[in-house]
Scaffold this motif. Structure first.
Motif, PDB file in Angstrom:
ATOM      1  N   GLY A  84       0.785  -1.222   0.000  1.00  0.00           N
ATOM      2  CA  GLY A  84       0.000   0.000   0.000  1.00  0.00           C
ATOM      3  C   GLY A  84       0.816   1.270   0.000  1.00  0.00           C
ATOM      4  O   GLY A  84       0.245   2.362  -0.037  1.00  0.00           O
ATOM      5  N   THR A  85       2.155   1.152   0.030  1.00  0.00           N
ATOM      6  CA  THR A  85       3.012   2.339   0.038  1.00  0.00           C
ATOM      7  C   THR A  85       3.862   2.410  -1.219  1.00  0.00           C
ATOM      8  O   THR A  85       4.054   1.410  -1.915  1.00  0.00           O
ATOM      9  CB  THR A  85       3.943   2.354   1.260  1.00  0.00           C
ATOM     10  OG1 THR A  85       4.881   1.275   1.155  1.00  0.00           O
ATOM     11  CG2 THR A  85       3.163   2.242   2.549  1.00  0.00           C
ATOM     12  N   SER A  86       4.385   3.599  -1.476  1.00  0.00           N
ATOM     13  CA  SER A  86       5.269   3.810  -2.618  1.00  0.00           C
ATOM     14  C   SER A  86       6.726   3.740  -2.176  1.00  0.00           C
ATOM     15  O   SER A  86       7.081   4.200  -1.092  1.00  0.00           O
ATOM     16  CB  SER A  86       4.995   5.186  -3.242  1.00  0.00           C
ATOM     17  OG  SER A  86       5.989   5.491  -4.213  1.00  0.00           O
ATOM     18  N   GLN A  87       7.565   3.170  -3.034  1.00  0.00           N
ATOM     19  CA  GLN A  87       9.004   3.147  -2.788  1.00  0.00           C
ATOM     20  C   GLN A  87       9.741   4.151  -3.669  1.00  0.00           C
ATOM     21  O   GLN A  87      10.978   4.187  -3.672  1.00  0.00           O
ATOM     22  CB  GLN A  87       9.553   1.738  -3.049  1.00  0.00           C
ATOM     23  CG  GLN A  87       9.126   0.700  -2.026  1.00  0.00           C
ATOM     24  CD  GLN A  87       7.669   0.296  -2.187  1.00  0.00           C
ATOM     25  OE1 GLN A  87       7.238  -0.068  -3.276  1.00  0.00           O
ATOM     26  NE2 GLN A  87       6.905   0.360  -1.113  1.00  0.00           N
ATOM     27  N   ALA A  88       9.004   4.988  -4.391  1.00  0.00           N
ATOM     28  CA  ALA A  88       9.617   5.970  -5.292  1.00  0.00           C
ATOM     29  C   ALA A  88       9.693   7.351  -4.653  1.00  0.00           C
ATOM     30  O   ALA A  88       9.678   8.368  -5.345  1.00  0.00           O
ATOM     31  CB  ALA A  88       8.822   6.033  -6.593  1.00  0.00           C
ATOM     32  N   THR A  89       9.779   7.394  -3.338  1.00  0.00           N
ATOM     33  CA  THR A  89       9.708   8.655  -2.603  1.00  0.00           C
ATOM     34  C   THR A  89      10.974   9.484  -2.673  1.00  0.00           C
ATOM     35  O   THR A  89      10.929  10.705  -2.577  1.00  0.00           O
ATOM     36  CB  THR A  89       9.399   8.370  -1.129  1.00  0.00           C
ATOM     37  OG1 THR A  89      10.347   7.391  -0.666  1.00  0.00           O
ATOM     38  CG2 THR A  89       7.995   7.833  -0.952  1.00  0.00           C
ATOM     39  N   MET A  90      12.119   8.833  -2.812  1.00  0.00           N
ATOM     40  CA  MET A  90      13.393   9.555  -2.823  1.00  0.00           C
ATOM     41  C   MET A  90      14.303   8.975  -3.890  1.00  0.00           C
ATOM     42  O   MET A  90      14.407   7.757  -4.035  1.00  0.00           O
ATOM     43  CB  MET A  90      14.096   9.465  -1.464  1.00  0.00           C
ATOM     44  CG  MET A  90      13.343  10.097  -0.329  1.00  0.00           C
ATOM     45  SD  MET A  90      14.376  10.220   1.156  1.00  0.00           S
ATOM     46  CE  MET A  90      13.107  10.606   2.376  1.00  0.00           C
ATOM     47  N   VAL A  91      14.978   9.866  -4.607  1.00  0.00           N
ATOM     48  CA  VAL A  91      15.933   9.452  -5.627  1.00  0.00           C
ATOM     49  C   VAL A  91      17.230  10.222  -5.421  1.00  0.00           C
ATOM     50  O   VAL A  91      17.225  11.451  -5.296  1.00  0.00           O
ATOM     51  CB  VAL A  91      15.391   9.716  -7.048  1.00  0.00           C
ATOM     52  CG1 VAL A  91      16.433   9.372  -8.102  1.00  0.00           C
ATOM     53  CG2 VAL A  91      14.121   8.921  -7.290  1.00  0.00           C
ATOM     54  N   LEU A  92      18.342   9.491  -5.376  1.00  0.00           N
ATOM     55  CA  LEU A  92      19.664  10.111  -5.336  1.00  0.00           C
ATOM     56  C   LEU A  92      20.140  10.306  -6.765  1.00  0.00           C
ATOM     57  O   LEU A  92      20.119   9.360  -7.562  1.00  0.00           O
ATOM     58  CB  LEU A  92      20.644   9.222  -4.574  1.00  0.00           C
ATOM     59  CG  LEU A  92      22.125   9.617  -4.671  1.00  0.00           C
ATOM     60  CD1 LEU A  92      22.377  10.954  -3.998  1.00  0.00           C
ATOM     61  CD2 LEU A  92      23.010   8.524  -4.085  1.00  0.00           C
ATOM     62  N   LYS A  93      20.549  11.524  -7.095  1.00  0.00           N
ATOM     63  CA  LYS A  93      21.104  11.821  -8.405  1.00  0.00           C
ATOM     64  C   LYS A  93      22.558  12.254  -8.244  1.00  0.00           C
ATOM     65  O   LYS A  93      22.852  13.143  -7.442  1.00  0.00           O
ATOM     66  CB  LYS A  93      20.289  12.911  -9.103  1.00  0.00           C
ATOM     67  CG  LYS A  93      18.848  12.495  -9.394  1.00  0.00           C
ATOM     68  CD  LYS A  93      18.106  13.529 -10.218  1.00  0.00           C
ATOM     69  CE  LYS A  93      16.706  13.023 -10.581  1.00  0.00           C
ATOM     70  NZ  LYS A  93      15.980  13.976 -11.452  1.00  0.00           N
ATOM     71  N   ALA A  94      23.451  11.594  -8.995  1.00  0.00           N
ATOM     72  CA  ALA A  94      24.877  11.890  -8.880  1.00  0.00           C
ATOM     73  C   ALA A  94      25.489  11.993 -10.275  1.00  0.00           C
ATOM     74  O   ALA A  94      25.013  11.375 -11.233  1.00  0.00           O
ATOM     75  CB  ALA A  94      25.573  10.805  -8.065  1.00  0.00           C
ATOM     76  N   GLU A  95      26.574  12.751 -10.376  1.00  0.00           N
ATOM     77  CA  GLU A  95      27.150  13.104 -11.674  1.00  0.00           C
ATOM     78  C   GLU A  95      28.409  12.281 -11.968  1.00  0.00           C
ATOM     79  O   GLU A  95      29.245  12.057 -11.097  1.00  0.00           O
ATOM     80  CB  GLU A  95      27.491  14.595 -11.683  1.00  0.00           C
ATOM     81  CG  GLU A  95      27.864  15.147 -13.041  1.00  0.00           C
ATOM     82  CD  GLU A  95      27.970  16.669 -13.038  1.00  0.00           C
ATOM     83  OE1 GLU A  95      28.069  17.256 -14.117  1.00  0.00           O
ATOM     84  OE2 GLU A  95      27.961  17.262 -11.932  1.00  0.00           O
ATOM     85  N   ILE A  96      28.531  11.873 -13.233  1.00  0.00           N
ATOM     86  CA  ILE A  96      29.701  11.125 -13.690  1.00  0.00           C
ATOM     87  C   ILE A  96      30.865  12.081 -13.935  1.00  0.00           C
ATOM     88  O   ILE A  96      30.711  13.105 -14.615  1.00  0.00           O
ATOM     89  CB  ILE A  96      29.380  10.358 -14.993  1.00  0.00           C
ATOM     90  CG1 ILE A  96      28.233   9.361 -14.772  1.00  0.00           C
ATOM     91  CG2 ILE A  96      30.627   9.659 -15.526  1.00  0.00           C
ATOM     92  CD1 ILE A  96      28.569   8.202 -13.883  1.00  0.00           C
ATOM     93  N   ILE A  97      32.042  11.725 -13.409  1.00  0.00           N
ATOM     94  CA  ILE A  97      33.229  12.576 -13.583  1.00  0.00           C
ATOM     95  C   ILE A  97      34.343  11.901 -14.384  1.00  0.00           C
ATOM     96  O   ILE A  97      35.316  12.558 -14.763  1.00  0.00           O
ATOM     97  CB  ILE A  97      33.780  13.041 -12.223  1.00  0.00           C
ATOM     98  CG1 ILE A  97      34.083  11.847 -11.313  1.00  0.00           C
ATOM     99  CG2 ILE A  97      32.797  14.011 -11.553  1.00  0.00           C
ATOM    100  CD1 ILE A  97      34.738  12.229  -9.983  1.00  0.00           C
ATOM    101  N   GLU A  98      34.213  10.592 -14.647  1.00  0.00           N
ATOM    102  CA  GLU A  98      35.175   9.904 -15.515  1.00  0.00           C
ATOM    103  C   GLU A  98      34.505   8.696 -16.131  1.00  0.00           C
ATOM    104  O   GLU A  98      33.728   8.001 -15.469  1.00  0.00           O
ATOM    105  CB  GLU A  98      36.414   9.452 -14.721  1.00  0.00           C
ATOM    106  CG  GLU A  98      37.427   8.684 -15.586  1.00  0.00           C
ATOM    107  CD  GLU A  98      38.595   8.113 -14.798  1.00  0.00           C
ATOM    108  OE1 GLU A  98      39.393   8.913 -14.264  1.00  0.00           O
ATOM    109  OE2 GLU A  98      38.700   6.860 -14.707  1.00  0.00           O
ATOM    110  N   VAL A  99      34.820   8.446 -17.403  1.00  0.00           N
ATOM    111  CA  VAL A  99      34.381   7.224 -18.083  1.00  0.00           C
ATOM    112  C   VAL A  99      35.556   6.695 -18.899  1.00  0.00           C
ATOM    113  O   VAL A  99      36.094   7.401 -19.755  1.00  0.00           O
ATOM    114  CB  VAL A  99      33.185   7.481 -19.029  1.00  0.00           C
ATOM    115  CG1 VAL A  99      32.766   6.177 -19.709  1.00  0.00           C
ATOM    116  CG2 VAL A  99      32.008   8.073 -18.279  1.00  0.00           C
ATOM    117  N   LYS A 100      35.971   5.449 -18.623  1.00  0.00           N
ATOM    118  CA  LYS A 100      37.095   4.870 -19.340  1.00  0.00           C
ATOM    119  C   LYS A 100      36.953   3.355 -19.378  1.00  0.00           C
ATOM    120  O   LYS A 100      36.383   2.749 -18.470  1.00  0.00           O
ATOM    121  CB  LYS A 100      38.420   5.227 -18.665  1.00  0.00           C
ATOM    122  CG  LYS A 100      38.761   6.724 -18.728  1.00  0.00           C
ATOM    123  CD  LYS A 100      40.219   6.941 -18.692  1.00  0.00           C
ATOM    124  CE  LYS A 100      40.645   8.395 -18.851  1.00  0.00           C
ATOM    125  NZ  LYS A 100      39.656   9.407 -19.022  1.00  0.00           N
TER     126      LYS A 100
END
Length: 355
Positions: A238-254
């Motif tokens: 009966g509850t939602s699990q979409a209440t909080m979202v952490l957003k973080a930024e990519i600083i390297e891709v290799k």
């Protein structure tokens, strides 16, 4: 827009609160909304209250002071046993507190008299989880001592399970509280107003009609905030699990090997890491680390992304099979456990954004 950030969906938290308050109300149980998990961030506190919560609880007196100074007029309790060094602040700001040490309650009594206040006391009983609380056989004697103390009001009994020992709530361990309360009422001729039977983990007993009749309060934080119940390993129906979202930024891709090159010693936290050689992989680094978060509690929303590990400031991801193109500047989103939320909310380096 700045990162890392937690975006908090107030509407979903309000609906979670309404659902749980209504569920408990049908069994004659009030909900004390627990605010420690988000450091009592005021927009979230007010959302809990809008959702029907009539009492609040927090483990930090600073949070309670901030809530009181904001103009909130509903009762707020300190849910961690007070430190002797903070009893004056506890009496000054909290309407009541959860206690287990008669010596501390005596100090609360002295400060309450000095400040001209009546401080409510809920005595914690240890029913098996072995965190805080008086052993059941000692409860009547301790209550007798509290009743003789001026400046404090014995409000009732409480217990906690699941947080330390992992003990599951049951009809039997909630009935211990109810039986003790009835014994106290007969012995001392007083009314035990509150029987606080546990936390989010106890909701399952309410849903199944298995909580001992007489329990009239639950202390709910995670069930409202995240809609999860880790002690029972489930989402709260009966509850939602979409209440909080952490957003973080990519600083390297290799593209790099999957196994470090060279002799392995201890990492920055004193552990000796073990790596599987999975060949070259596309690895990304997120600007977030163990200083900010309990990394083990993060779950990428993109299930094709895997968390490899972290240092104090860097979170490493395997994005080889990511569903979208991950590049420097991309934003990756995560769900979180209660432990991860707690650490993220406490970190001053993570923005908290109610939306």
């Amino acid at each position: 827009m700045t990162y890392p950030r937690i975006e908090i969906n107030l509407s979903l938290i309000r609906e979670n609160a309404r659902y749980i308050v209504d569920l408990c109300k049908r069994s004659g149980i009030e909900v004390m909304g627990i605010t420690k998990g988000f450091c009592a961030l005021l927009p979230v506190v007010r959302t809990m209250v809008d959702g029907g919560v009539k009492k609040l609880g927090d483990s930090r007196i600073k949070n309670i002071k901030n809530m009181k100074c904001s103009g909130l007029e509903i009762p707020i309790y300190l849910i961690r046993i007070p430190m002797p060094s903070e009893v004056e602040e506890v009496v000054r700001w909290a309407d009541g507190s959860f206690n287990s040490e008669p010596e501390v309650i005596d100090l609360l009594s002295e400060k309450a008299r000095a400040l001209g206040k009546i401080h409510r006391v809920i005595l914690m009983v240890d029913v098996g989880d072995l965190r805080e609380g008086v052993m059941p056989e000692d409860v009547p004697e301790v209550v007798g001592r509290i009743l003789e103390m001026p400046g404090v009001e014995f409000e009732g009994l409480g217990t906690n399970v699941g947080c330390y020992g992992g003990v599951l709530p049951s009809y039997e361990n909630t009935k211990i509280l109810v039986d003790l309360a009835r014994d106290i009422e007969k012995r001392y001729g007083v009314r035990v107003k509150t029987i606080s039977g546990g936390n989010t983990a106890t909701l399952k007993l309410v849903e199944n009609g298995r909580i001992a009749p007489g329990v009239n309060q639950l202390r709910i934080g995670e069930g409202i905030l995240l809609g999860t119940d880790p002690t029972n390993g489930r989402n709260v129906p009966g509850t939602s699990q979409a209440t909080m979202v952490l957003k973080a930024e990519i600083i390297e891709v290799k593209v790099k090997p999957s196994k470090p090159i060279g002799e392995i010693g201890r990492d920055a936290f004193g552990n000796i890491p073990v790596f599987e050689d999975r060949g070259p992989m596309k690895r990304a680094i997120v600007a977030l680390g163990k200083q900010d978060c309990r990394i083990e509690g993060l779950i990428p929303l993109d299930e094709s992304i895997e968390i490899l590990g972290a240092s104090s400031d860097h979170l490493l991801l395997d994005v080889t099979r990511a569903k979208r193109d991950i590049r420097v500047g991309s934003v990756v989103e995560f769900r979180m456990s209660y432990g991860a939320m707690l650490s993220l909310m406490t970190s001053p380096y993570v923005d908290k954004v109610p939306v």
